[in-house]
Design a protein around this motif. Structure first.
Motif, short mmCIF file in Angstrom:
data_model
loop_
_atom_site.label_atom_id
_atom_site.label_comp_id
_atom_site.label_asym_id
_atom_site.label_seq_id
_atom_site.Cartn_x
_atom_site.Cartn_y
_atom_site.Cartn_z
N ALA A 110 0.85 -1.20 0.00
CA ALA A 110 0.00 0.00 0.00
C ALA A 110 0.88 1.24 0.00
O ALA A 110 2.00 1.24 0.55
CB ALA A 110 -0.92 0.01 1.21
N ILE A 111 0.37 2.28 -0.62
CA ILE A 111 0.96 3.62 -0.51
C ILE A 111 -0.13 4.54 0.00
O ILE A 111 -1.32 4.33 -0.29
CB ILE A 111 1.54 4.12 -1.85
CG1 ILE A 111 0.46 4.08 -2.95
CG2 ILE A 111 2.75 3.29 -2.25
CD1 ILE A 111 0.94 4.67 -4.28
N TRP A 112 0.24 5.56 0.76
CA TRP A 112 -0.78 6.36 1.42
C TRP A 112 -0.27 7.78 1.69
O TRP A 112 0.94 8.06 1.61
CB TRP A 112 -1.22 5.71 2.72
CG TRP A 112 -0.07 5.23 3.58
CD1 TRP A 112 0.45 3.98 3.63
CD2 TRP A 112 0.70 6.03 4.48
NE1 TRP A 112 1.49 3.92 4.51
CE2 TRP A 112 1.67 5.18 5.05
CE3 TRP A 112 0.69 7.36 4.86
CZ2 TRP A 112 2.61 5.62 5.98
CZ3 TRP A 112 1.62 7.80 5.80
CH2 TRP A 112 2.56 6.94 6.34
N ALA A 113 -1.22 8.62 2.06
CA ALA A 113 -0.93 9.99 2.49
C ALA A 113 -1.91 10.35 3.60
O ALA A 113 -3.10 10.07 3.49
CB ALA A 113 -1.06 10.97 1.32
N ALA A 134 1.29 16.24 8.45
CA ALA A 134 1.11 15.49 7.21
C ALA A 134 2.27 14.51 7.03
O ALA A 134 3.39 14.77 7.48
CB ALA A 134 1.02 16.43 6.01
N SER A 135 1.96 13.40 6.37
CA SER A 135 2.99 12.41 6.07
C SER A 135 2.56 11.58 4.87
O SER A 135 1.38 11.53 4.52
CB SER A 135 3.24 11.50 7.27
OG SER A 135 2.10 10.69 7.53
N ILE A 136 3.54 10.95 4.24
CA ILE A 136 3.29 9.99 3.17
C ILE A 136 4.10 8.73 3.48
O ILE A 136 5.02 8.75 4.30
CB ILE A 136 3.69 10.54 1.78
CG1 ILE A 136 5.18 10.93 1.79
CG2 ILE A 136 2.82 11.71 1.39
CD1 ILE A 136 5.69 11.33 0.42
N GLY A 137 3.74 7.62 2.83
CA GLY A 137 4.49 6.42 3.12
C GLY A 137 4.00 5.22 2.35
O GLY A 137 3.12 5.31 1.48
N ALA A 138 4.61 4.10 2.66
CA ALA A 138 4.27 2.82 2.05
C ALA A 138 4.17 1.78 3.15
O ALA A 138 4.79 1.91 4.22
CB ALA A 138 5.31 2.42 1.02
N SER A 139 3.39 0.71 2.88
CA SER A 139 3.14 -0.30 3.90
C SER A 139 3.16 -1.69 3.29
O SER A 139 2.89 -1.88 2.10
CB SER A 139 1.78 -0.07 4.57
OG SER A 139 1.70 1.21 5.13
N ALA A 156 7.11 5.55 6.99
CA ALA A 156 6.54 6.89 6.85
C ALA A 156 7.62 7.95 6.67
O ALA A 156 8.73 7.83 7.20
CB ALA A 156 5.69 7.22 8.07
N HIS A 157 7.25 8.97 5.93
CA HIS A 157 8.07 10.17 5.79
C HIS A 157 7.20 11.37 6.14
O HIS A 157 6.18 11.63 5.50
CB HIS A 157 8.61 10.31 4.36
CG HIS A 157 9.34 11.60 4.13
ND1 HIS A 157 10.55 11.89 4.72
CD2 HIS A 157 9.01 12.68 3.38
CE1 HIS A 157 10.95 13.08 4.35
NE2 HIS A 157 10.03 13.59 3.52
N VAL A 158 7.57 12.08 7.20
CA VAL A 158 6.77 13.21 7.68
C VAL A 158 7.03 14.44 6.82
O VAL A 158 8.19 14.82 6.60
CB VAL A 158 7.10 13.50 9.15
CG1 VAL A 158 6.37 14.75 9.62
CG2 VAL A 158 6.72 12.31 10.02
N LEU A 159 5.96 15.05 6.34
CA LEU A 159 6.06 16.24 5.51
C LEU A 159 5.85 17.52 6.31
O LEU A 159 6.44 18.56 6.00
CB LEU A 159 5.02 16.19 4.39
CG LEU A 159 5.13 15.01 3.41
CD1 LEU A 159 3.98 15.06 2.41
CD2 LEU A 159 6.47 15.03 2.69
#
Length: 792
Positions: A721-724, A750-755, A770-773
């Motif tokens: 999964a990819i998400w925001a 906010a953050s984006i990431g993959a699971s 996760a990568h925090v924006l």
């Protein structure tokens, strides 16, 4: 000359006749004498002299020889002859057959002489125990259930040979084509034998490849996901899903066919499913040959009825087939069921729904008309529940929306069968009908096969927030066969312990209302990250009421007592800003929650909507109302690709009614549950010493795209999964004035990431990268988190 001859001829003929009569008499005498003399030796007496001969054949006593374990009295019960009976050859043979049938003896002989029936036997060897060596694929318990020597208790060469053949057959079905099974016997005390089966399993033969021919519309990947048979992969030794079983192939053919006819191909057929064994690779190759047929859609959709007073406009909302939609057999049948059920709801219990399909070959459409007519007036005379050895009858009957004497309606029966299956108590549910006592009566037979509903064990896990977790639990979903739910569990983590007891009665007072009680105790220890510990004891009563098929409400009432501890602050830290050591706060609450759910699959959803709304008033040492709402919508992106998009929203607010503010212990600490990539207490307002103060309001939205990982088989249960995420947090509470020094200047995160998501045997687990924006300067982030995956 002629006159002198004839007298001589007449004289000789008469002499010959006399001689022959004498010889026949002598033969009869000798034969009779022989039968009389020899009959005792053969066990059969010949009635020669009437009553005296019959008396000579009567059994005066029975003697038994050769038995050591089976006593005389028991052995005599197997005979078809008893004292006082007349011994005949046929009855003696019947007694021999009866003794042989017991499998207690390997040799039996019976003789009758002088009024005594003599029975001589040789007993079979008793099996002391049955053991297995070298078995890995099947457990000892599984093999014990297969062999007759264990269940029958006596040894014979034929029985041993049969058991060896049975074990070989089981291994062959599991893909072990090179298995070798031998046996040895070991003498033990009292002349008994221990039987040891020695098994050399060899290498298991899996499925090297599954191929499809004739599939032009759907690719091999999609079809492989449909069938139960799987190709060998790196974890086949664990899942054993690459075993070639003919019954499984037969099911696969039907699964492929239904996959097609539910996606616009009503004429699809699976012509063959052939398996070939490659001895060099010790593997099977499976080939499916498919005839897809033409693609069809639904055309005009209509409802017609011959029943006066039936409102067809109300029925239209229950039709799930639409013009322009791909032909789907399952949607067609579901619409028929819905229409019949809703017609029953309008008071027409005998309504019968039949679909009329008009094929338009030129335009490749099916024009569909649902015919709602009055069916035969048949009543249910009796309902028989069969096979429920543990579950009470009433647990099954209450899932049926009808009873004896009610009208017979097939849609109601179909819904009842589905409801019984949904209980989860049975591995199989079958419903059949038989003729009643009159032409307008029918008997309904519900046959079930019980399965285990209890589980216990010790589990371990890991949480990014709490570290290593452990739990010992006992769960029973069909407590005492009454359909009740009971769970007792004890858990532990580096930061504390938990104790839980939960009980649910699904039909409170016989109504469609569930009632339950939850009692718990939570002990948390003081750490530098939490600043204080607590000892909490509480419980609640809950009542669940279904409002519609998709909507239900739960009413809650309960209380809790929590005592705080703040005795050992970490070096360089001060005591907690929001609690006092030894402080006890009590609460009583009452509330409700609404659940709306149309999700197609609770484990791997592909479509549907789920939402919850909860409100709770909390009093005693507190005075506030908490309101929370969550919702998530699933939609497939590409049909049959496994790619699913979802949008999730959540919000909550604590409304103070005291005028002095809500205590910080009662506010929201959302962390990664709102925006992934943040530590458990690392987001939101913090005091100068770093203690989290909580927020009185939050809101967030997330978008996620979930997809299968092409290089991994579907049987692994691993998806990507990819998400925001984006979230909002309000300021801290003012019940206990504390200076906020960080986490309050930036209210949006906010953050984006993959699971990676794994549908494991322990539940759905996920690891989030996760990568925090966007964050506040005082927030604490966490790049990887391991959690339990939930719908909301």
């Amino acid at each position: 000359m002629r006159d002198s001859i004839y007298p001589q001829v007449r004289f000789n003929k008469k002499a010959v006749e006399n001689i022959m009569m004498q010889r026949n008499w002598f033969k009869s005498f000798v034969l009779s004498l022989a039968l009389v003399v020899l009959s005792p030796m053969t066990g059969v007496n010949i009635a020669v002299v009437g009553v005296q001969a019959a008396q000579a054949q009567t059994i005066a006593r029975i003697s038994v020889d050769g038995n050591s374990r089976v006593d005389d009295a028991t052995l005599k019960t197997y005979l078809t002859l008893q004292v006082g009976d007349v011994a005949t050859s046929s009855r003696i043979q019947a007694s021999i057959a009866s003794l042989n049938a017991t499998s207690l003896f390997n040799n039996v002989s019976i003789r009758f002489s002088g009024g005594t029936l003599r029975v001589v036997v040789s007993e079979n060897t008793v099996v002391a125990s049955v053991l297995f060596e070298g078995n890995l694929r099947f457990s000892d318990d599984s093999l014990i259930a297969m062999v007759n020597l264990a269940s029958r208790g006596t040894y014979t060469d034929a029985r041993l040979a049969g058991d060896i053949a049975t074990i070989k057959s089981a291994y062959d079905s599991a893909g072990y084509t090179g298995v070798n099974v031998t046996s040895r016997t070991e003498n033990v005390a009292d002349g008994r034998k221990r039987i040891v089966f020695v098994i050399n399993e060899g290498d298991r033969a899996g499925i090297a490849a599954i191929n499809f021919t004739g599939n032009n519309v759907f690719g091999e990947g999609a079809l492989k996901d449909v069938i139960l048979s799987k190709e060998s992969h790196i974890l086949s030794w664990l899942f054993k899903d690459d075993e070639l079983i003919q019954e499984k192939l037969d099911v696969d053919k039907e699964r492929i066919r239904f996959y097609y006819i539910n996606r616009g191909y009503p004429d699809a057929r699976v012509l063959s499913a052939v398996s070939e064994f490659d001895a060099e690779r010790n593997a099977y190759f499976v080939s499916f040959t498919i005839s897809e047929g033409e693609y069809y859609q639904f055309g005009d959709i209509g409802i017609e009825t011959s029943i006066p007073g039936l409102d067809t406009e109300q029925l239209k909302a229950n039709v799930i087939t639409y013009s322009g939609q791909a032909y789907s057999y399952s949607d067609l049948q579901k619409s028929v069921e819905n229409l019949a059920y809703r017609a029953t709801g309008q008071g027409f219990s005998f309504a019968d729904v039949r679909p009329r399909l008009d094929r338009d070959v030129l335009n490749k459409v099916f024009n569909l008309t649902y015919l709602v007519d009055e069916g035969a007036r048949v009543y249910i005379e009796r309902i028989n529940i069969i096979g429920n050895t543990r579950t009470r009858d009433f647990v099954v009957r209450r899932e049926l929306e009808f009873a004896e004497g009610d009208p017979f309606n097939r849609s109601m029966i179909t819904r009842g069968k589905s409801a019984i299956e949904a209980l989860g108590f049975f591995s199989s549910v079958g419903v059949t009908t038989s003729a009643g006592s009159a032409p307008d009566k029918v008997v309904l037979n519900v046959a079930v096969i019980e399965k285990s509903t209890g589980s216990y064990g010790a589990t371990a896990g890991y949480s990014s927030a709490d570290g290593i977790l452990g739990e010992i639990s006992l769960t029973e979903t069909n407590f005492l066969g009454r359909g009740q739910y009971l769970k007792v569990s004890v858990g532990a983590s580096p930061n504390g312990q938990t104790y839980d007891l939960s009980f649910t009665e699904p039909r409170f007072m016989g109504l469609k209302i569930s009632a339950g009680i939850d009692i718990y105790k939570r002990i948390t220890t003081e750490t530098p990250g939490t600043f204080y510990g607590s000892d909490t004891t509480g419980g609640q009563l809950r009542f669940g009421v279904p409002l519609t098929d998709e909507l239900s409400v739960t009413l809650l009432v309960g209380g809790e007592s929590r005592t705080y501890s703040d005795t050992n602050p970490a070096a360089g830290d001060t005591s907690s800003n929001i609690v006092v050591d030894g402080q006890t706060l009590n609460k009583a609450f009452v509330g409700y929650s609404l659940l709306y759910n149309t999700v197609d699959d609770p484990v791997v959803p592909t479509s549907g909507f789920i939402a919850t709304f909860e409100q709770k008033y909390v009093g005693w040492d507190h005075n506030y109302i908490s309101t929370e709402a969550k919702a998530r919508y699933f939609i497939p992106i590409i049909r049959d690709s496994g790619i699913v998009a979802s949008v999730r929203g959540q919000a909550g607010i604590v409304t103070d009614l005291s005028g002095t503010g809500v205590r910080a212990t009662e506010t929201y600490f959302r962390g990664p549950r709102l925006v992934r990539g943040f530590a458990a207490l690392g987001m939101g307002p913090h005091a100068a010493n770093g203690e989290a103060l909580g927020s009185t309001m939050f809101a967030g939205i997330s978008a996620e795209l979930e997809f299968p990982i092409p290089v991994l088989p579907e049987s692994y249960g691993i998806r990507g999964a990819i998400w925001a995420d984006y979230g909002y947090l309000s300021s801290a509470s003012i019940a206990v004035p504390v200076a906020t020094t960080s986490g309050d200047t930036q209210q949006g995160r906010a953050s984006i990431g993959a699971s990676l998501i794994w549908n494991s045997p322990f539940g759905a687990l996920r690891g989030d990268f996760a990568h925090v924006l966007q964050k506040d300067t005082g927030d604490s982030t966490q790049m990887f988190q391991f959690t339990i995956s939930t719908l909301l």
